[in-house]
Design an enzyme around this catalytic site. Structure first.
Site, PDB file in Angstrom:
ATOM      1  N   TYR A 280       0.835  -1.217   0.000  1.00  0.00           N
ATOM      2  CA  TYR A 280       0.000   0.000   0.000  1.00  0.00           C
ATOM      3  C   TYR A 280       0.867   1.264   0.000  1.00  0.00           C
ATOM      4  O   TYR A 280       0.478   2.294  -0.538  1.00  0.00           O
ATOM      5  CB  TYR A 280      -0.947   0.018   1.206  1.00  0.00           C
ATOM      6  CG  TYR A 280      -2.194  -0.810   0.960  1.00  0.00           C
ATOM      7  CD1 TYR A 280      -3.353  -0.218   0.463  1.00  0.00           C
ATOM      8  CD2 TYR A 280      -2.203  -2.175   1.206  1.00  0.00           C
ATOM      9  CE1 TYR A 280      -4.487  -0.969   0.228  1.00  0.00           C
ATOM     10  CE2 TYR A 280      -3.325  -2.936   0.978  1.00  0.00           C
ATOM     11  CZ  TYR A 280      -4.467  -2.333   0.484  1.00  0.00           C
ATOM     12  OH  TYR A 280      -5.589  -3.078   0.243  1.00  0.00           O
TER      13      TYR A 280
ATOM     14  N   GLU B 275      -8.344  -6.989   5.034  1.00  0.00           N
ATOM     15  CA  GLU B 275      -7.474  -8.053   4.496  1.00  0.00           C
ATOM     16  C   GLU B 275      -6.770  -8.806   5.625  1.00  0.00           C
ATOM     17  O   GLU B 275      -6.629 -10.033   5.569  1.00  0.00           O
ATOM     18  CB  GLU B 275      -6.485  -7.447   3.480  1.00  0.00           C
ATOM     19  CG  GLU B 275      -7.205  -7.069   2.192  1.00  0.00           C
ATOM     20  CD  GLU B 275      -6.563  -5.942   1.394  1.00  0.00           C
ATOM     21  OE1 GLU B 275      -5.347  -5.731   1.491  1.00  0.00           O
ATOM     22  OE2 GLU B 275      -7.307  -5.249   0.656  1.00  0.00           O
TER      23      GLU B 275
HETATM   24  C1  HEM Z   1      -6.324   2.200  -1.375  1.00  0.00           C
HETATM   25  C2  HEM Z   1      -5.659   1.393  -2.193  1.00  0.00           C
HETATM   26  C3  HEM Z   1      -6.303   0.485  -3.202  1.00  0.00           C
HETATM   27  C4  HEM Z   1      -7.511   0.564  -3.811  1.00  0.00           C
HETATM   28  C5  HEM Z   1      -8.589   1.613  -3.634  1.00  0.00           C
HETATM   29  C6  HEM Z   1      -7.626  -0.570  -4.705  1.00  0.00           C
HETATM   30  C7  HEM Z   1      -8.727  -0.834  -5.492  1.00  0.00           C
HETATM   31  C8  HEM Z   1      -8.883  -1.957  -6.267  1.00  0.00           C
HETATM   32  C9  HEM Z   1     -10.067  -2.288  -7.013  1.00  0.00           C
HETATM   33  C10 HEM Z   1     -11.328  -1.430  -7.080  1.00  0.00           C
HETATM   34  C11 HEM Z   1      -9.842  -3.464  -7.635  1.00  0.00           C
HETATM   35  C12 HEM Z   1     -10.817  -4.234  -8.534  1.00  0.00           C
HETATM   36  C13 HEM Z   1     -11.595  -5.207  -7.665  1.00  0.00           C
HETATM   37  C14 HEM Z   1     -12.556  -6.064  -8.463  1.00  0.00           C
HETATM   38  O1  HEM Z   1     -12.133  -7.087  -8.960  1.00  0.00           O
HETATM   39  O2  HEM Z   1     -13.707  -5.684  -8.603  1.00  0.00           O
HETATM   40  C15 HEM Z   1      -8.505  -3.880  -7.293  1.00  0.00           C
HETATM   41  C16 HEM Z   1      -7.893  -5.032  -7.758  1.00  0.00           C
HETATM   42  C17 HEM Z   1      -6.545  -5.245  -7.638  1.00  0.00           C
HETATM   43  N1  HEM Z   1      -5.671  -4.572  -6.829  1.00  0.00           N
HETATM   44 FE1  HEM Z   1      -6.085  -3.015  -5.657  1.00  0.00          FE
HETATM   45  N2  HEM Z   1      -6.483  -1.304  -4.627  1.00  0.00           N
HETATM   46  C18 HEM Z   1      -5.646  -0.693  -3.733  1.00  0.00           C
HETATM   47  C19 HEM Z   1      -4.391  -1.125  -3.366  1.00  0.00           C
HETATM   48  C20 HEM Z   1      -3.714  -2.136  -3.987  1.00  0.00           C
HETATM   49  C21 HEM Z   1      -2.356  -2.528  -3.690  1.00  0.00           C
HETATM   50  C22 HEM Z   1      -1.499  -1.923  -2.583  1.00  0.00           C
HETATM   51  C23 HEM Z   1      -2.026  -3.516  -4.556  1.00  0.00           C
HETATM   52  C24 HEM Z   1      -0.702  -4.241  -4.657  1.00  0.00           C
HETATM   53  C25 HEM Z   1       0.291  -3.818  -5.327  1.00  0.00           C
HETATM   54  C26 HEM Z   1      -3.184  -3.771  -5.390  1.00  0.00           C
HETATM   55  C27 HEM Z   1      -3.265  -4.728  -6.389  1.00  0.00           C
HETATM   56  C28 HEM Z   1      -4.421  -5.091  -7.014  1.00  0.00           C
HETATM   57  C29 HEM Z   1      -4.489  -6.156  -7.988  1.00  0.00           C
HETATM   58  C30 HEM Z   1      -3.309  -6.995  -8.480  1.00  0.00           C
HETATM   59  C31 HEM Z   1      -5.826  -6.254  -8.368  1.00  0.00           C
HETATM   60  C32 HEM Z   1      -6.412  -7.220  -9.386  1.00  0.00           C
HETATM   61  C33 HEM Z   1      -6.089  -6.647 -10.711  1.00  0.00           C
HETATM   62  C34 HEM Z   1      -6.619  -7.462 -11.798  1.00  0.00           C
HETATM   63  O3  HEM Z   1      -6.881  -8.651 -11.593  1.00  0.00           O
HETATM   64  O4  HEM Z   1      -6.744  -6.887 -12.882  1.00  0.00           O
HETATM   65  N3  HEM Z   1      -4.184  -2.923  -5.015  1.00  0.00           N
HETATM   66  N4  HEM Z   1      -7.948  -2.957  -6.445  1.00  0.00           N
END
Ligand code: HEM
Ligand SMILES: Cc1cc2nc3c(=O)[nH]c(=O)nc-3n(C[C@H](O)[C@H](O)[C@H](O)COP(=O)(O)OP(=O)(O)OC[C@H]3O[C@@H](n4cnc5c(N)ncnc54)[C@H](O)[C@@H]3O)c2cc1C
Length: 403
Positions: A97, A139
């Site tokens: 994060y 988480e």
């Molecule tokens: C406040 C911080 C964050 C927000 C608001 C956020 C938001 C989101 C959202 C809205 C999704 C799509 C969920 C769905 O499948 O409907 C997502 C997926 C994902 N997030 Fe985050 N995220 C955050 C932090 C992080 C961090 C720190 C990482 C790690 C590096 C990360 C990695 C991912 C990955 C790998 C996916 C799936 C992407 C995919 O399959 O295309 N996210 N996140």
């Protein structure tokens, strides 16, 4: 709660951030992947290429800012749950994060330039961390419940015990823990992440697959549709790899089961509506009910291209024997081969008509299939008086349905 001073600054700068959302998102990923190429193995490259997921992260931060400054009444609980379950299945850590926050806020600075004064930067940092803390806490709870070990790794090695060709484009894999341990239980509707090392040094990619077998069994089952590229787009990376490269005896890295969507609801009548490969959570639900609540009234509605394309259909006659109150209603675009020995089903040709789906006001509904299909069915059910909180749905990609 956002501090009063930050709330005013965020409200004033929100329109500019929204207006430049796409540019900020583009810069954010470029910066982050340049500084941390190892993260390319965690993010879904298919979604990056199609733009599907790209906007989700930054858009969520902006939507949360709107929520904190009173500009939206979006219910955040379900959204946070969805993101947290997805993150947990990918093994996202609290440390990551800090990386994402640094590059997201850095991208805002790059795009908006001098407009980002120290006060503006502080206010948006506060928004980001309020949201990040909500997610990190959720988480952490999910990791504890799933028994994720101290080192934080969600990955465990599973051996392919069986591989079954279901249809021309669909294969099931039956998996057992490679260490000989027990297969963790799951609730119908949950999924696992599967991590594979692509050929030719193309690195790791991770995708989610709903568990399609019986919860509580000694093995897990996933059922995977091969995604073929259309109009010049490449074939799906992970589904093609699983179809072409993975055989009995091979091992795969799987996460524990996660997913907030409950496919069976409470105790009343249940309506399972699926299309295409969206039938996987419904199959786990039927197996679970046959084992635990065989008297439950269940209506299974499934839409597919044809009988031959309808994966796991051959399991339905035995399920009907074990679930005496299970009725099956099928829509096949081409119903020429609709008959299946032993299956009692009402079959229609063409596309599903939501008006003809049997519902009672106290029915709990679970939907899974392509987004336009779910939007059509959900809209029809809402119009017919099914309360929104009794309709659960699973999107096999990023995002949720919009009202
Ligand atoms: C406040 C911080 C964050 C927000 C608001 C956020 C938001 C989101 C959202 C809205 C999704 C799509 C969920 C769905 O499948 O409907 C997502 C997926 C994902 N997030 Fe985050 N995220 C955050 C932090 C992080 C961090 C720190 C990482 C790690 C590096 C990360 C990695 C991912 C990955 C790998 C996916 C799936 C992407 C995919 O399959 O295309 N996210 N996140
Ligand atoms: C909760 C959940 C549960 C799921 N359960 C199941 C399940 O039970 N069974 C199942 O089969 N699937 C399931 N899925 C879907 C699965 O996770 C994958 O999304 C699916 O297998 C496709 O992955 P892929 O790597 O093969 O395709 P990707 O490589 O991710 O490609 C996806 C699409 O993007 C297009 N694309 C990729 N790169 C480009 C490019 N450069 N230009 C243009 N287009 C491009 C491809 O042509 C393809 O159409 C589930 C998804 C989720 C989120």
């Amino acid at each position: 709660m956002l501090s009063e001073s930050s709330a005013a600054v965020v409200a004033a700068t929100l329109p500019a951030v929204q207006a430049h959302g796409e540019a900020i998102t583009g810069r954010f990923y470029r910066r982050m992947f340049d500084a941390h190429p190892e993260l390319l193995d965690i993010f879904n490259r298919g979604n990056q290429a199609t733009g599907q997921q790209k906007a989700a992260l930054a858009a969520a931060v902006v939507a949360y800012a709107e929520h904190l400054t009173g500009g939206s009444s979006m219910p955040w609980g379900p959204i946070l749950d969805r993101i947290a379950h997805k993150h947990a299945s990918l093994g996202i850590t609290a440390t990551q994060y800090t990386i994402v926050g640094r590059h997201l806020l850095g991208a805002v600075g790059e795009v908006l330039g001098d407009a980002v004064t120290p006060e503006v930067a502080t206010a948006w940092d506060e928004v980001y961390w309020l949201l990040a803390c909500e997610l990190i806490a959720r988480e952490a709870r999910l990791y504890t419940v799933a028994g994720v070990p101290e080192d934080g790794s969600v990955w465990r090695s599973w051996r392919v015990a069986e591989r079954t060709a279901e249809t021309r484009d669909v294969v099931s894999f039956t998996l057992v823990p490679a260490d000989g341990g027990a297969a963790p239980d799951f609730t119908p509707g949950q999924y696992v992440s599967v991590a594979v090392d692509l050929d030719g040094g193309r690195g790791q990619q991770i995708r989610q697959y709903s568990l399609s077998g019986r919860p509580g069994a000694a093995s897990w089952r996933i059922t995977v549709k091969r995604v073929r590229g259309v109009d010049g787009a490449p074939d799906g990376m992970v589904s093609t790899f699983l179809h072409e490269r993975v055989s009995v005896g091979d091992t795969l890295r799987l996460s524990p089961p996660f997913g907030e969507v409950n496919a069976i609801g409470d105790s009343g009548p249940l309506l399972l509506v699926s299309a295409g490969i969206g039938l996987t959570p419904a199959m786990a639900a039927l197996e679970h009910l046959a084992a635990t609540a065989p008297e439950r009234p269940v209506e299974l509605v499934h839409a597919d291209r044809a009988g031959a394309a309808h994966a796991l259909r051959h399991e339905l006659p035995a399920l009907q024997e074990r679930l005496p109150r299970l009725s099956v209603r099928l829509w096949y675009e081409d119903a020429a081969d609709a008959e299946l020995a032993g299956l009692k089903a009402e079959v229609s040709s063409g596309l599903v008509d939501p008006e003809l789906i049997p519902v009672r006001p106290d029915t709990y509904v679970h939907l899974c299939g392509p987004v336009p299909f779910m939007a059509l069915v959900r809209g029809g059910l809402l119009r017919r008086g099914v309360p929104t909180e009794r309709i659960a749905y699973e999107v096999f990609g990023p995002g949720m349905l919009r009202d």
